[in-house]
Design a protein around this motif. Structure first.
Motif, short mmCIF file in Angstrom:
data_model
loop_
_atom_site.label_atom_id
_atom_site.label_comp_id
_atom_site.label_asym_id
_atom_site.label_seq_id
_atom_site.Cartn_x
_atom_site.Cartn_y
_atom_site.Cartn_z
N PRO A 17 0.80 -1.23 0.00
CA PRO A 17 0.00 0.00 0.00
C PRO A 17 0.83 1.28 0.00
N ASP A 18 2.09 1.22 0.46
CA ASP A 18 2.92 2.42 0.50
C ASP A 18 3.84 2.55 -0.72
N ASN A 33 -2.32 6.21 -5.63
CA ASN A 33 -2.78 4.89 -5.21
C ASN A 33 -3.90 5.00 -4.17
N LEU A 92 -6.41 -0.63 -5.04
CA LEU A 92 -5.46 -1.73 -4.87
C LEU A 92 -4.78 -1.93 -6.21
N THR A 139 -11.23 0.19 -4.78
CA THR A 139 -11.67 -0.69 -3.69
C THR A 139 -13.19 -0.73 -3.59
#
Length: 126
Positions: A24-25, A32, A36, A117
Motif C-alpha cells: 500500500p505504500d 494509489n 489496490l 476498492t
C-alpha cells in the motif's frame, strides 16, 4: 491468509492474487488512494478498453492541458468498470534513463492494474 477479490456488482471471482498485490505504500506517479494495485491479473476475467483523452487547456485547472493514456478494466461478466491499467509500474530495465538523468517516461515500465476498492468485494479465506 489470502483474500478473494470479487466484482461487487455481479459477485464473480476476479481471480486476483494477494501475491501479485503491490504494497500500500508503494509510490506510483498516478497515485494509489482508494485503490489496490496488482502486478498481474487473469486476463480472461476482464475486458480491456483503450482510453485516450485529451482535454484542452480551457477545461483544466492549468493552461497546458491533460493527456490521459490508460486502459479501462471491466468485469467480463457484467461489464462494470472496476479499474484502469497504468504504465507507471516498476521499470523493465536497469537503465539509468536518457542521458543518465534517472528514470523517465523513456524507460519502459511494467503495467500496473489499479482497481477501485469500492468496486471490489473482498473476503478473507480462513
Amino acid at each position: 491468509m489470502a483474500s478473494i477479490y470479487s466484482c461487487r456488482e455481479c459477485g464473480t471471482d476476479l481471480n486476483l492474487r494477494t501475491t501479485h498485490l503491490f504494497p500500500p505504500d508503494f509510490y506510483f506517479e498516478a497515485g494509489n488512494k482508494g485503490t489496490l494495485s496488482f502486478a498481474m491479473v487473469d486476463e480472461t476475467k476482464f475486458k480491456f478498453e483503450k482510453e485516450d483523452k485529451f482535454r484542452p487547456f480551457f477545461e483544466t485547472i492549468d493552461y497546458w492541458g491533460i493527456q490521459r493514456n490508460r486502459t479501462k478494466i471491466k468485469c467480463n461478466s457484467c461489464g462494470k468498470l472496476v479499474g484502469h491499467v497504468y504504465d507507471d509500474g516498476p521499470p523493465l530495465t536497469d537503465s539509468p534513463g536518457q542521458w543518465h538523468f534517472g528514470p523517465s517516461q523513456v524507460i519502459p515500465r511494467a503495467p500496473r492494474y489499479r482497481f477501485k476498492t469500492k468496486t471490489l468485494k473482498i473476503t478473507t479465506e480462513t
